[in-house]
Design a protein around this motif. Structure first.
Motif, PDB file in Angstrom:
ATOM      1  N   HIS A  57      -7.051  12.240   9.875  1.00  0.00           N
ATOM      2  CA  HIS A  57      -7.050  10.804  10.167  1.00  0.00           C
ATOM      3  C   HIS A  57      -6.937  10.528  11.660  1.00  0.00           C
ATOM      4  CE1 HIS A  57      -6.849   9.358   5.994  1.00  0.00           C
ATOM      5  NE2 HIS A  57      -6.070  10.393   5.763  1.00  0.00           N
ATOM      6  N   SER A  77       0.823  -1.208   0.000  1.00  0.00           N
ATOM      7  CA  SER A  77       0.000   0.000   0.000  1.00  0.00           C
ATOM      8  C   SER A  77       0.856   1.257   0.000  1.00  0.00           C
ATOM      9  CB  SER A  77      -0.946   0.007   1.202  1.00  0.00           C
ATOM     10  OG  SER A  77      -0.230   0.036   2.421  1.00  0.00           O
ATOM     11  N   SER A 135       1.671   7.520   4.969  1.00  0.00           N
ATOM     12  CA  SER A 135       2.657   8.242   4.171  1.00  0.00           C
ATOM     13  C   SER A 135       2.956   9.603   4.775  1.00  0.00           C
ATOM     14  CB  SER A 135       2.148   8.398   2.737  1.00  0.00           C
ATOM     15  OG  SER A 135       3.050   9.169   1.974  1.00  0.00           O
ATOM     16  N   ARG A 177       2.228   4.228  -3.649  1.00  0.00           N
ATOM     17  CA  ARG A 177       2.177   5.688  -3.683  1.00  0.00           C
ATOM     18  C   ARG A 177       3.387   6.282  -4.391  1.00  0.00           C
ATOM     19  NH1 ARG A 177      -1.557   8.049  -0.596  1.00  0.00           N
ATOM     20  NH2 ARG A 177      -0.321   9.959  -0.459  1.00  0.00           N
ATOM     21  N   GLN A 202      -7.169  13.214   2.085  1.00  0.00           N
ATOM     22  CA  GLN A 202      -7.043  12.328   0.926  1.00  0.00           C
ATOM     23  C   GLN A 202      -5.873  12.729   0.033  1.00  0.00           C
ATOM     24  OE1 GLN A 202     -10.848  12.327  -1.051  1.00  0.00           O
ATOM     25  NE2 GLN A 202     -11.929  11.547   0.747  1.00  0.00           N
ATOM     26  N   ASP A 209      -3.911  -0.392  10.758  1.00  0.00           N
ATOM     27  CA  ASP A 209      -4.863  -0.424   9.650  1.00  0.00           C
ATOM     28  C   ASP A 209      -5.164   0.978   9.130  1.00  0.00           C
ATOM     29  OD1 ASP A 209      -6.293   0.521  11.798  1.00  0.00           O
ATOM     30  OD2 ASP A 209      -8.049  -0.756  11.482  1.00  0.00           O
ATOM     31  N   ALA A 210      -4.264   1.921   9.409  1.00  0.00           N
ATOM     32  CA  ALA A 210      -4.456   3.305   8.951  1.00  0.00           C
ATOM     33  C   ALA A 210      -4.421   3.377   7.433  1.00  0.00           C
ATOM     34  CB  ALA A 210      -3.379   4.214   9.535  1.00  0.00           C
ATOM     35  N   ASP A 211      -5.107   4.356   6.911  1.00  0.00           N
ATOM     36  CA  ASP A 211      -5.104   4.627   5.480  1.00  0.00           C
ATOM     37  C   ASP A 211      -3.668   4.847   5.003  1.00  0.00           C
ATOM     38  OD1 ASP A 211      -5.114   6.949   3.308  1.00  0.00           O
ATOM     39  OD2 ASP A 211      -7.027   5.885   3.128  1.00  0.00           O
ATOM     40  N   ALA A 212      -3.354   4.375   3.799  1.00  0.00           N
ATOM     41  CA  ALA A 212      -1.996   4.523   3.258  1.00  0.00           C
ATOM     42  C   ALA A 212      -1.581   5.979   3.176  1.00  0.00           C
ATOM     43  CB  ALA A 212      -1.911   3.875   1.877  1.00  0.00           C
ATOM     44  N   SER A 213      -2.528   6.858   2.877  1.00  0.00           N
ATOM     45  CA  SER A 213      -2.220   8.282   2.819  1.00  0.00           C
ATOM     46  C   SER A 213      -1.789   8.795   4.186  1.00  0.00           C
ATOM     47  CB  SER A 213      -3.449   9.063   2.326  1.00  0.00           C
ATOM     48  OG  SER A 213      -3.218  10.453   2.373  1.00  0.00           O
ATOM     49  N   ALA A 214      -2.490   8.373   5.244  1.00  0.00           N
ATOM     50  CA  ALA A 214      -2.134   8.797   6.598  1.00  0.00           C
ATOM     51  C   ALA A 214      -0.755   8.281   6.983  1.00  0.00           C
ATOM     52  CB  ALA A 214      -3.183   8.307   7.590  1.00  0.00           C
TER      53      ALA A 214
END
Length: 212
Positions: free
Chosen positions: A205, A17, A111, A21, A163, A104-109
């Motif tokens: 997030h 994930s 990053s 990016r 996002q 399990d955090a969002d990949a954007s977070a």
């Protein structure tokens, strides 16, 4: 950067994930010795390590303390753990850790968090900061634990910042002009007590930044 996790499925999912990016090279490691070997070979950016990784205390001591490999002191290590943890006492943040992130955090977070950790700042769940009273960046601009005083439109802008959208993309999504988008973003910064897009995205997030 390195993802250090003893569970291969979780490790590979995180590596994929983040790698997708295209912002930095991502390596996956299953134990502490693999991470230390990676550091000695020149991988000296950021390590995200499972808090239950066997020997994680040794990893923190090696990268933060007197046992650091030659030329590799100060590698920031953030722990990955359960998303629902509400307070530090539930897991304990050991000396040498630069923060805590839900695995399990969002990949954007994740990053955004990696970039923040690389800059020398720490990252923690917002609930931890409110619970402990720790001073977040410009935390005096809002009351700890109080609801965000954002308008509906400002909340929409904050979500889109989370996002990773640009000003132009936000304007197109919400039907707003460039100047209006800038005004909303400025208001979001002030009301959330953040200084830049990365901090705002993390805040979206549920992650706050502690100054270095």
């Amino acid at each position: 950067m390195s993802i250090a996790h003893h569970h291969p499925l979780i490790r590979e999912a995180l590596v994929r994930s983040l790698a997708r990016r295209g912002e930095f090279a991502v390596a996956g490691h299953g134990d502490v010795d693999e991470v230390l070997a990676w550091v000695r070979d020149g991988g000296r950016s950021v390590v995200l390590a499972s808090r239950t990784l066997p020997g994680v205390g040794r990893l923190l001591a090696a990268l933060k303390g007197a046992e650091a490999p030659a030329g590799a002191p100060g590698v920031p290590v953030a722990l990955l753990g359960e998303a629902g943890t509400a307070r530090p006492a539930a897991v304990g943040l050991p000396p040498g850790a630069s923060g805590y992130l839900p695995e399990d955090a969002d990949a954007s977070a994740l990053s955004h968090a990696v970039h923040t950790l690389a800059s020398g700042a720490a990252v923690l769940p917002a609930s931890w900061i409110r619970h402990t009273g720790a001073a977040a960046v410009r935390a005096d601009t809002r009351a700890p634990g109080a609801p965000l005083p954002l308008s509906l439109r400002e909340r929409e802008v904050l979500v889109l910042l989370g996002q990773g959208l640009t000003n132009q993309q936000i304007g197109k999504r919400l039907g707003l002009g460039a100047g209006t988008v800038k005004s909303y973003i400025s208001a979001v910064y002030t009301k959330c007590g953040v200084d830049n897009r990365v901090q705002a995205a993390l805040f979206a997030h549920g992650i706050e930044v502690l100054a270095a």
